[in-house]
Write a protein that holds these residues in place. Structure first.
Motif, PDB file in Angstrom:
ATOM      1  N   VAL A   1       0.344  -9.610 -18.821  1.00  0.00           N
ATOM      2  CA  VAL A   1      -0.605  -9.025 -17.866  1.00  0.00           C
ATOM      3  C   VAL A   1      -1.957  -8.911 -18.574  1.00  0.00           C
ATOM      4  O   VAL A   1      -2.104  -8.148 -19.523  1.00  0.00           O
ATOM      5  CB  VAL A   1      -0.138  -7.647 -17.370  1.00  0.00           C
ATOM      6  N   THR A   2      -2.945  -9.707 -18.122  1.00  0.00           N
ATOM      7  CA  THR A   2      -4.229  -9.792 -18.820  1.00  0.00           C
ATOM      8  C   THR A   2      -5.410  -9.774 -17.856  1.00  0.00           C
ATOM      9  O   THR A   2      -5.253  -9.948 -16.645  1.00  0.00           O
ATOM     10  CB  THR A   2      -4.314 -11.109 -19.632  1.00  0.00           C
ATOM     11  N   GLU A   3      -6.575  -9.574 -18.427  1.00  0.00           N
ATOM     12  CA  GLU A   3      -7.873  -9.784 -17.761  1.00  0.00           C
ATOM     13  C   GLU A   3      -8.022  -8.995 -16.465  1.00  0.00           C
ATOM     14  O   GLU A   3      -8.642  -9.447 -15.507  1.00  0.00           O
ATOM     15  CB  GLU A   3      -8.090 -11.284 -17.491  1.00  0.00           C
ATOM     16  N   GLY A   4      -7.433  -7.812 -16.417  1.00  0.00           N
ATOM     17  CA  GLY A   4      -7.632  -6.945 -15.263  1.00  0.00           C
ATOM     18  C   GLY A   4      -6.801  -7.269 -14.046  1.00  0.00           C
ATOM     19  O   GLY A   4      -6.963  -6.632 -12.996  1.00  0.00           O
ATOM     20  N   ILE A   5      -5.887  -8.242 -14.147  1.00  0.00           N
ATOM     21  CA  ILE A   5      -5.083  -8.607 -12.971  1.00  0.00           C
ATOM     22  C   ILE A   5      -4.155  -7.466 -12.544  1.00  0.00           C
ATOM     23  O   ILE A   5      -3.663  -7.437 -11.415  1.00  0.00           O
ATOM     24  CB  ILE A   5      -4.273  -9.905 -13.231  1.00  0.00           C
ATOM     25  N   GLU A   6      -3.952  -6.482 -13.452  1.00  0.00           N
ATOM     26  CA  GLU A   6      -3.105  -5.343 -13.101  1.00  0.00           C
ATOM     27  C   GLU A   6      -3.636  -4.580 -11.881  1.00  0.00           C
ATOM     28  O   GLU A   6      -2.858  -4.051 -11.079  1.00  0.00           O
ATOM     29  CB  GLU A   6      -2.953  -4.393 -14.293  1.00  0.00           C
ATOM     30  N   HIS A   7      -4.951  -4.550 -11.707  1.00  0.00           N
ATOM     31  CA  HIS A   7      -5.549  -3.881 -10.545  1.00  0.00           C
ATOM     32  C   HIS A   7      -5.138  -4.591  -9.248  1.00  0.00           C
ATOM     33  O   HIS A   7      -4.762  -3.955  -8.269  1.00  0.00           O
ATOM     34  CB  HIS A   7      -7.075  -3.859 -10.669  1.00  0.00           C
ATOM     35  N   LEU A   8      -5.209  -5.928  -9.280  1.00  0.00           N
ATOM     36  CA  LEU A   8      -4.849  -6.722  -8.109  1.00  0.00           C
ATOM     37  C   LEU A   8      -3.360  -6.591  -7.802  1.00  0.00           C
ATOM     38  O   LEU A   8      -2.952  -6.453  -6.636  1.00  0.00           O
ATOM     39  CB  LEU A   8      -5.224  -8.189  -8.351  1.00  0.00           C
ATOM     40  N   ILE A   9      -2.532  -6.615  -8.848  1.00  0.00           N
ATOM     41  CA  ILE A   9      -1.085  -6.483  -8.674  1.00  0.00           C
ATOM     42  C   ILE A   9      -0.750  -5.136  -8.031  1.00  0.00           C
ATOM     43  O   ILE A   9       0.058  -5.051  -7.088  1.00  0.00           O
ATOM     44  CB  ILE A   9      -0.371  -6.629 -10.040  1.00  0.00           C
ATOM     45  N   TYR A  10      -1.386  -4.085  -8.503  1.00  0.00           N
ATOM     46  CA  TYR A  10      -1.113  -2.737  -7.991  1.00  0.00           C
ATOM     47  C   TYR A  10      -1.509  -2.602  -6.517  1.00  0.00           C
ATOM     48  O   TYR A  10      -0.726  -2.116  -5.690  1.00  0.00           O
ATOM     49  CB  TYR A  10      -1.869  -1.723  -8.845  1.00  0.00           C
TER      50      TYR A  10
ATOM     51  N   LEU B   1      12.812  -3.295  -5.313  1.00  0.00           N
ATOM     52  CA  LEU B   1      12.813  -2.662  -6.628  1.00  0.00           C
ATOM     53  C   LEU B   1      11.571  -3.018  -7.434  1.00  0.00           C
ATOM     54  O   LEU B   1      11.008  -2.178  -8.137  1.00  0.00           O
ATOM     55  CB  LEU B   1      14.070  -3.063  -7.405  1.00  0.00           C
ATOM     56  N   LEU B   2      11.151  -4.277  -7.361  1.00  0.00           N
ATOM     57  CA  LEU B   2       9.935  -4.685  -8.061  1.00  0.00           C
ATOM     58  C   LEU B   2       8.727  -3.933  -7.513  1.00  0.00           C
ATOM     59  O   LEU B   2       7.888  -3.423  -8.279  1.00  0.00           O
ATOM     60  CB  LEU B   2       9.728  -6.195  -7.919  1.00  0.00           C
ATOM     61  N   ARG B   3       8.633  -3.860  -6.205  1.00  0.00           N
ATOM     62  CA  ARG B   3       7.513  -3.158  -5.578  1.00  0.00           C
ATOM     63  C   ARG B   3       7.490  -1.684  -5.991  1.00  0.00           C
ATOM     64  O   ARG B   3       6.434  -1.136  -6.334  1.00  0.00           O
ATOM     65  CB  ARG B   3       7.630  -3.281  -4.056  1.00  0.00           C
ATOM     66  N   PHE B   4       8.665  -1.050  -5.968  1.00  0.00           N
ATOM     67  CA  PHE B   4       8.758   0.339  -6.412  1.00  0.00           C
ATOM     68  C   PHE B   4       8.275   0.486  -7.851  1.00  0.00           C
ATOM     69  O   PHE B   4       7.522   1.413  -8.184  1.00  0.00           O
ATOM     70  CB  PHE B   4      10.207   0.823  -6.290  1.00  0.00           C
ATOM     71  N   THR B   5       8.704  -0.438  -8.723  1.00  0.00           N
ATOM     72  CA  THR B   5       8.335  -0.379 -10.136  1.00  0.00           C
ATOM     73  C   THR B   5       6.826  -0.483 -10.320  1.00  0.00           C
ATOM     74  O   THR B   5       6.237   0.250 -11.127  1.00  0.00           O
ATOM     75  CB  THR B   5       9.040  -1.503 -10.923  1.00  0.00           C
ATOM     76  N   ILE B   6       6.190  -1.387  -9.578  1.00  0.00           N
ATOM     77  CA  ILE B   6       4.739  -1.570  -9.683  1.00  0.00           C
ATOM     78  C   ILE B   6       4.010  -0.318  -9.200  1.00  0.00           C
ATOM     79  O   ILE B   6       3.120   0.215  -9.891  1.00  0.00           O
ATOM     80  CB  ILE B   6       4.284  -2.798  -8.870  1.00  0.00           C
ATOM     81  N   ILE B   7       4.382   0.167  -8.025  1.00  0.00           N
ATOM     82  CA  ILE B   7       3.667   1.307  -7.437  1.00  0.00           C
ATOM     83  C   ILE B   7       3.919   2.593  -8.225  1.00  0.00           C
ATOM     84  O   ILE B   7       3.028   3.439  -8.351  1.00  0.00           O
ATOM     85  CB  ILE B   7       4.076   1.481  -5.957  1.00  0.00           C
ATOM     86  N   ARG B   8       5.090   2.724  -8.784  1.00  0.00           N
ATOM     87  CA  ARG B   8       5.402   3.905  -9.592  1.00  0.00           C
ATOM     88  C   ARG B   8       4.563   3.948 -10.866  1.00  0.00           C
ATOM     89  O   ARG B   8       4.243   5.003 -11.404  1.00  0.00           O
ATOM     90  CB  ARG B   8       6.888   3.878  -9.960  1.00  0.00           C
ATOM     91  N   SER B   9       4.185   2.768 -11.379  1.00  0.00           N
ATOM     92  CA  SER B   9       3.408   2.671 -12.612  1.00  0.00           C
ATOM     93  C   SER B   9       1.933   2.958 -12.340  1.00  0.00           C
ATOM     94  O   SER B   9       1.441   2.746 -11.234  1.00  0.00           O
ATOM     95  CB  SER B   9       3.540   1.266 -13.214  1.00  0.00           C
ATOM     96  N   SER B  10       1.244   3.418 -13.370  1.00  0.00           N
ATOM     97  CA  SER B  10      -0.213   3.493 -13.277  1.00  0.00           C
ATOM     98  C   SER B  10      -0.780   2.115 -13.592  1.00  0.00           C
ATOM     99  O   SER B  10      -0.110   1.275 -14.204  1.00  0.00           O
ATOM    100  CB  SER B  10      -0.748   4.511 -14.281  1.00  0.00           C
ATOM    101  N   VAL B  11      -2.019   1.874 -13.179  1.00  0.00           N
ATOM    102  CA  VAL B  11      -2.666   0.598 -13.493  1.00  0.00           C
ATOM    103  C   VAL B  11      -2.746   0.416 -15.001  1.00  0.00           C
ATOM    104  O   VAL B  11      -2.537  -0.690 -15.528  1.00  0.00           O
ATOM    105  CB  VAL B  11      -4.073   0.537 -12.849  1.00  0.00           C
ATOM    106  N   LYS B  12      -3.020   1.486 -15.715  1.00  0.00           N
ATOM    107  CA  LYS B  12      -3.093   1.432 -17.180  1.00  0.00           C
ATOM    108  C   LYS B  12      -1.754   1.011 -17.775  1.00  0.00           C
ATOM    109  O   LYS B  12      -1.691   0.222 -18.717  1.00  0.00           O
ATOM    110  CB  LYS B  12      -3.515   2.796 -17.724  1.00  0.00           C
ATOM    111  N   GLU B  13      -0.669   1.536 -17.209  1.00  0.00           N
ATOM    112  CA  GLU B  13       0.659   1.173 -17.690  1.00  0.00           C
ATOM    113  C   GLU B  13       0.972  -0.284 -17.405  1.00  0.00           C
ATOM    114  O   GLU B  13       1.554  -0.988 -18.246  1.00  0.00           O
ATOM    115  CB  GLU B  13       1.713   2.070 -17.036  1.00  0.00           C
ATOM    116  N   LEU B  14       0.596  -0.785 -16.240  1.00  0.00           N
ATOM    117  CA  LEU B  14       0.835  -2.190 -15.908  1.00  0.00           C
ATOM    118  C   LEU B  14       0.214  -3.119 -16.937  1.00  0.00           C
ATOM    119  O   LEU B  14       0.769  -4.169 -17.259  1.00  0.00           O
ATOM    120  CB  LEU B  14       0.284  -2.514 -14.516  1.00  0.00           C
ATOM    121  N   ALA B  15      -0.945  -2.735 -17.466  1.00  0.00           N
ATOM    122  CA  ALA B  15      -1.642  -3.574 -18.443  1.00  0.00           C
ATOM    123  C   ALA B  15      -0.903  -3.668 -19.774  1.00  0.00           C
ATOM    124  O   ALA B  15      -1.209  -4.551 -20.591  1.00  0.00           O
ATOM    125  CB  ALA B  15      -3.054  -3.045 -18.666  1.00  0.00           C
TER     126      ALA B  15
END
Length: 403
Positions: free
Chosen positions: A273-282, A254-268
């Motif tokens: 969630v700081t300093e661009g780590i959203e790109h790495l998480i995605y 479920l966590l993986r689905f939530t991350i992939i379903r989100s855009s990188v912009k939304e993750l931020a």
């Protein structure tokens, strides 16, 4: 009736927690022990092993008189905010003392450390920033800066490299900053350290060690030496009825689905969630099949395991920076359970409490409470198994437990 507060997660309740309750009652001559307890997601950024209702019942059967919930906003926060929310609630419910376990075991070094940090606040904060610029994580930068301002003194300061000492310091800090009536007391943490594995020759093990043993070995009966019989029975009943325990390994699909379903912009937009780590998480979520593989991809010297897990908790629950900044203090006292003795205390105190007392969530409308209800629904969704389906709305169906 004299009340002493304790700040807990009980994930799960074990003999060390039982010792804490008994010593807190003894050391403060308390008639009532009140536990402010995290809900279904915890300060280290992970789902609780079993839900808050089961953990509440464990605590009540082992000597706690009242269990109140630490709202999600504070329960999943960094140490200072976790402590502030906890102390605010214990102050609001009328506790005379709060008692925490520490590696230090004496309250004076905590007071000395608070005084020196407060006195050298500007230098301290500047030093933290400099160490972080060198690539250190925030906790390590904090400790290096602290060492700088205490190294040339003969005064006995608390060792803030130890996890329980760190939390204890923030409890004390929170109480001082709000000029609380409640007084700090500490007891020595005994036998097992915070991250120690289970040692079968002992009767006390860390909650971390117990959880590791459950996930690695699967045998709950083998843990009988480390917890009261009532706690063991609750874990066995949970295993029989639910079939799975709370963990990121269980929640990963479920966590993986939530991350992939989100855009990188939304993750931020999610809290912490700081300093661009959203790109790495995605990117890591797209390629990693297991939670362990994912964490190996995103873990770095700059971000602790706990910090990353808190980010993931907020992504999973949809908790944003905006929501975090909108809630600075608890706005209610939510009772999860009580003994008859605890019930007497609340009946005596309820007209003089500084925050509203909540026993039924349907009775009030509060955005902070809405976050707790939402988090509980998502927690139970993560526990879906072949054995049982977890319906939403458990917070509406469960009244406070009375023992």
């Amino acid at each position: 009736m004299k009340a002493t507060g304790i700040i807990v997660e009980h994930n799960p309740f074990h003999n060390g927690h039982l010792y804490h309750i008994k010593e807190s009652r003894k050391k403060t001559a308390a008639d009532i022990i009140i536990a402010v307890m995290s809900g279904n997601f915890l300060q280290r950024g992970e789902p609780a092993l079993v839900n808050k209702w089961t953990r509440t019942e464990m605590a009540l059967k082992a000597g706690v008189d009242i269990v109140i919930e630490l709202p999600y906003v504070f329960a999943t926060a960094q140490a200072s905010d976790f402590a502030r929310g906890s102390i605010d609630l214990l102050e609001a419910i009328g506790c005379d003392d709060f008692c925490f376990g520490s590696e230090e075991g004496s309250i004076e070094p905590f007071a000395h450390s608070y005084e020196v940090i407060t006195t050298h606040q500007e230098d301290y904060q500047n030093s933290i920033k400099q160490y972080m610029k060198l690539g250190l994580s925030y906790p390590k930068a904090l400790n290096e800066a602290y060492t700088e301002i205490t190294s040339n003194s003969e005064i006995n300061f608390v060792d803030l490299s130890k996890p329980n000492n760190i939390l204890g310091y923030h409890y004390l800090e929170a109480a001082y900053q709000i000029n609380a009536h409640i007084k700090p007391v500490t007891i020595q943490r005994v036998v097992a350290n915070y991250h120690d594995d289970v040692e079968h020759s002992q009767s006390i093990a860390s909650a971390t060690g117990i959880r590791k043993a459950i996930f690695d070995d699967g045998s709950i009966e083998a843990l009988a030496n480390f917890m009261p019989q009532t706690s063991l029975e609750h874990l066995l009943n949970w295993k029989d009825s639910i079939g799975v325990f709370g963990s990121w390994q269980q929640f990963w699909p479920l966590l993986r689905f939530t991350i992939i379903r989100s855009s990188v912009k939304e993750l931020a937009t999610y809290a912490e969630v700081t300093e661009g780590i959203e790109h790495l998480i995605y990117e890591a979520a797209k390629k990693c099949e297991t939670f362990e593989e994912f964490m190996a991809c995103v873990k770095s010297k700059r971000y602790t395991w706990t910090r990353i897990q808190r980010m993931l908790t907020h992504i999973y629950t949809g908790f944003t920076w905006e929501a975090l900044h909108s809630h600075k203090k608890p706005t209610y006292i939510r009772v999860l359970g009580m003994t008859h003795n605890g019930q007497k205390y609340l009946n005596h105190k309820k007209k003089n409490l500084s925050l509203p007392l909540v026993s039924r969530v349907a009775a009030i409308k509060d955005s902070l409470l809405d976050l707790d209800i939402h988090a509980s629904d998502l927690y139970h969704l993560g526990l879906q198994s072949n054995k049982i389906k977890q319906p939403a709305g458990s917070d509406y169906r469960n009244p406070p437990i009375i023992i």
